[in-house]
Motif scaffolding. Structure first.
Motif, mmCIF file in Angstrom:
data_model
loop_
_atom_site.group_PDB
_atom_site.id
_atom_site.type_symbol
_atom_site.label_atom_id
_atom_site.label_comp_id
_atom_site.label_asym_id
_atom_site.label_seq_id
_atom_site.Cartn_x
_atom_site.Cartn_y
_atom_site.Cartn_z
ATOM 1 N N GLN A 412 0.835 -1.204 0.000
ATOM 2 C CA GLN A 412 0.000 0.000 0.000
ATOM 3 C C GLN A 412 0.871 1.255 0.000
ATOM 4 O OE1 GLN A 412 -3.144 -0.024 -0.510
ATOM 5 N NE2 GLN A 412 -3.479 -2.225 -0.265
ATOM 6 N N SER A 415 2.410 1.651 -3.418
ATOM 7 C CA SER A 415 1.395 2.026 -4.400
ATOM 8 C C SER A 415 1.118 3.524 -4.384
ATOM 9 C CB SER A 415 0.094 1.257 -4.141
ATOM 10 O OG SER A 415 0.292 -0.126 -4.303
ATOM 11 N N SER A 416 1.300 4.128 -3.211
ATOM 12 C CA SER A 416 1.014 5.559 -3.102
ATOM 13 C C SER A 416 2.204 6.434 -3.490
ATOM 14 C CB SER A 416 0.584 5.911 -1.674
ATOM 15 O OG SER A 416 1.634 5.646 -0.763
#
Length: 563
Positions: A412, A415-416
Motif C-alpha cells: 500500500q 502504491s502511493s
C-alpha cells in the motif's frame, strides 16, 4: 456424558462392528485399507471429528475420504484440523484406540474416559461442525454415510457434505471457513484464478515462453484432479492445457497413471508417448495433492525426463528469493519500511543430494526433518516464508501472518509513492503467491498454476528448468527384519544411534564411493528397514545400497532386500 448420549453411541456403533482381525494405525495419511474393511473405522472417525470440533471451541473440522495414489479398491479417511492442516499428533493415539475398540461397550468406555480427560464439553451451546469430502472411488459413497452416522452419534454435531473434491480443496475449505472466509468450491476456484491472473499480468515484457512451449499436457490419474482441472481451465480461458486420463474415458484410477507412478517408475503414464516429444507435461495423483512435471525426450522409448518435487521447490525458491531481493533494494535506509524476511527451505533426507547442493549454492537456508509431511509442514511454519517439498511432488509454501501484514502495508505504501515500480510489483507478486498457493497442504492444482506463472515469468522451457542441476543416481531398497524398532535414528533420520557401531559401518561403505550418501530408517507400518543410497554413478549407488542392506542383515540378524 448424559444417558441420552450414551444410549445414542451404543445404538449407532452396534451397526458398525469391527471386522475380525483388522487393526489399523493412524499415520500421515490417516487410516488406509481395503475399502471393504473400513466402514467401522470411518464411522468412528466421524465421532473423533465431532469431538475434535467441540474441543476446538466449535471450529470446523474436515473429514476426507481418499487413498490418494493407492489402487482403486483401497480407501482411507483422514482429519483436517481447524488450520486446514493434519490432525494434531497428540490425538493420534486416541484415533488408534478408537478405531480398534473391539465392542460398542469398549468404544463407549474409551470415549467417556477421553472426554473427561480432555474436558470436552458434550453439553452446552457449542455445535460441532464437520465438512466431509470424498474422491472418485466407488466406495466413497457408502463410507460417506458411515462418517455421517458417526458424526450424528454426538448430540448436536452437524455434517456438511462438500461432495466430490480434491483432498487439498477440502483442507483449503476448512482453513478458509475457520478464518471467516467464504469456503465453497467456487470460492476456491475464484481465489486461484484471480491470483494466477495477477501473476501473469506482472510478467516482464519479453519473458514469454516460445510458442512451441505454450501447450501444457496434464495426466489427471483418472481421478478427481482431472475433473477439477477441467473446471479450472474454463475459468482461466486462454490457458492452453490438454487434460488426459481425466477418468471420463474408462481409465482406472492410478493404474499406470498418476504422479506416484511417474515419479517412481520414471516412465510416461498411459496415454502419453512419442506424440509428446518436447512438450511440457505434468502428472497429478489420485486425489490431486501431488504434482510432478516431465518431458518425453525421444520417440524411441517410453522413458521420461522427470522434473520432481525437488525441482519444483527449487523453482519456487528462485522466484521468491528474487522478489525478496527486489523488495530489499528499496527503503533500506528507512527502518520503518525494512523487514528482513527469513526464507527457509525444508527437505527430508530423501531429497536428492544434487538439489541440496544447488539450494545451498543459491545461499538459501536448508533444513531437514524426519520423513512425513507433518514434520515438514511444522518446520516450514517457523519461517516468514517456508517452502517444503518431497521428491514425490507433495509440498507447499507457508507465509507467516506477521510477514503478510507487513507485506500488505508495504504494498500500500509503495502504491502511493512509487506505483509501477519494481518494488511494488515484487510485493504484489508475493501477495499473489500467498493466495495462489494452498497454505494448508500440498495442492497439485494450485502448485501447477504457480509453476506455469513462474515459468512464464522466467521465460523458461521445461528443458531449461530441468537443467538447473543433474540428479545424482540413487537406489532405494527395503530389508525385512524381525523387529524394526531395534533401529533408532537421529538428525532427521540420517544417523543411526542404535545398534551401536551401525552408523560407523555405513560410513565406511559410503566412503568407498565418490559423492556417496546413504542412510536407513525403520518403516512406520511394516517390519522392514528402508535403505537409501546415492553416488556419482548408478552402478555405485546400487552397490552402496546393497552393501548397506547387507549391514542391516548383519546387525539385525535376518533380512531379505527388495527394490
Amino acid at each position: 456424558m448424559n444417558e441420552d448420549q450414551r444410549s445414542l453411541l451404543l445404538s449407532s456403533s452396534s451397526r458398525f462392528p469391527l471386522p475380525q482381525g483388522v487393526r489399523l494405525s493412524y499415520g500421515t495419511a490417516g487410516f488406509r485399507a481395503d475399502a471393504a474393511l473400513l466402514e467401522s473405522t470411518v464411522y468412528r472417525v466421524g465421532i473423533l471429528a465431532a469431538l475434535r470440533s467441540l474441543k476446538m471451541d466449535g471450529s470446523v473440522i474436515g473429514v476426507m475420504l481418499t487413498a490418494s495414489h493407492n489402487r482403486v479398491s483401497d480407501n482411507g479417511v483422514k482429519i483436517a484440523d481447524p488450520s486446514g492442516g493434519m490432525l494434531s499428533q497428540s490425538w493420534e493415539p486416541f484415533a488408534d484406540a478408537l478405531a480398534n475398540a473391539p465392542t460398542s461397550q469398549h468404544l463407549l468406555q474409551l470415549i467417556t474416559k477421553f472426554v473427561e480427560k480432555e474436558n470436552i464439553p458434550l453439553e452446552g451451546v457449542r455445535r460441532a461442525e464437520i465438512m466431509l469430502g470424498r474422491d472418485t472411488r466407488p466406495s466413497g459413497e457408502s463410507l460417506l454415510e458411515a462418517a455421517k452416522q458417526g458424526i450424528s452419534s454426538i448430540l448436536g454435531a452437524v455434517a456438511i457434505d462438500m461432495g466430490i473434491v480434491t483432498t487439498p480443496q477440502l483442507h483449503w475449505m476448512v482453513r478458509a471457513r475457520n478464518k471467516g472466509i467464504k469456503a465453497s468450491e467456487l470460492d476456491y476456484f475464484e481465489q486461484l484464478s484471480s491470483s494466477f491472473r495477477c501473476l501473469v499480468g506482472l510478467i516482464p515484457s519479453g519473458s514469454k515462453i516460445s510458442e512451441v512451449d505454450e501447450k501444457l499436457v496434464v495426466d489427471g490419474a483418472n481421478g478427481v484432479g482431472g475433473e477439477k482441472l477441467e473446471v479450472l481451465r474454463k475459468v482461466l480461458d486462454g490457458m492452453v492445457v490438454e487434460i488426459r486420463n481425466s477418468g471420463k474415458d474408462g481409465g482406472v484410477l492410478n493404474e499406470g497413471v498418476g504422479a506416484d507412478c511417474v515419479q517412481k517408475e520414471k516412465f510416461a503414464p498411459s496415454g502419453f508417448g512419442s506424440q509428446d516429444v518436447g512438450l511440457r507435461c505434468a502428472s497429478l495423483d489420485g486425489d490431486a495433492d501431488r504434482l510432478v512435471y516431465f518431458s518425453v525426450p525421444s520417440k524411441s522409448c517410453n522413458k521420461i525426463d522427470l522434473v520432481d518435487g525437488d525441482k519444483i521447490l527449487s523453482l519456487f525458491a528462485i522466484f521468491i528469493k528474487e522478489q525478496l531481493n527486489t523488495l530489499s533494494k528499496e527503503g533500506s535506509e528507512n527502518t520503518s519500511s525494512s523487514y528482513h524476511a527469513r526464507l527457509g527451505v525444508v527437505q527430508t533426507a530423501y531429497a536428492n543430494g544434487a538439489s541440496i547442493d544447488y539450494l545451498k549454492m543459491l545461499g538459501l537456508e536448508v533444513v531437514f526433518t524426519p520423513t512425513g509431511v507433518k514434520y515438514l509442514h511444522e518446520k516450514a511454519a517457523e519461517y516468514d516464508i517456508g517452502i517444503y517439498f518431497e521428491a514425490n511432488g507433495h509440498g507447499t509454501i507457508i507465509f507467516s501472518e506477521s510477514f503478510l501484514c507487513w507485506l500488505e502495508a508495504r504494498y500500500q505504501e509503495l502504491s502511493s509513492v512509487s506505483k509501477g515500480s519494481e518494488q511494488q510489483k515484487a510485493a504484489l507478486r508475493l501477495l499473489a503467491v500467498s493466495k495462489l498457493i494452498n497454505q494448508a497442504v500440498g495442492d497439485a492444482l494450485s502448485g501447477l498454476l504457480l509453476v506455469e506463472a513462474i515459468l512464464q515469468h522466467m521465460g523458461w522451457s521445461i528443458q531449461r528448468w530441468s537443467e538447473l542441476y543433474k540428479d545424482l543416481p540413487s537406489r532405494q531398497l527395503k530389508v525385512k527384519v524381525v523387529d524394526r524398532t531395534a533401529v533408532i535414528t537421529a538428525n532427521a533420520e540420517t544417523v543411526v544411534v542404535r545398534p551401536l557401531g551401525f552408523q560407523e559401518a555405513i560410513n565406511a561403505e559410503t566412503a568407498k564411493h565418490p559423492r556417496g550418501r546413504s542412510f536407513i530408517r525403520p518403516s512406520g507400518t511394516e517390519d522392514v528397514i528402508r535403505v537409501y543410497a546415492e553416488a556419482s554413478t548408478q552402478e555405485a549407488a546400487d552397490s552402496l545400497a546393497n552393501s548397506v542392506a547387507r549391514l542391516v542383515d548383519q546387525f539385525l540378524g535376518f533380512g531379505s532386500s527388495q527394490k
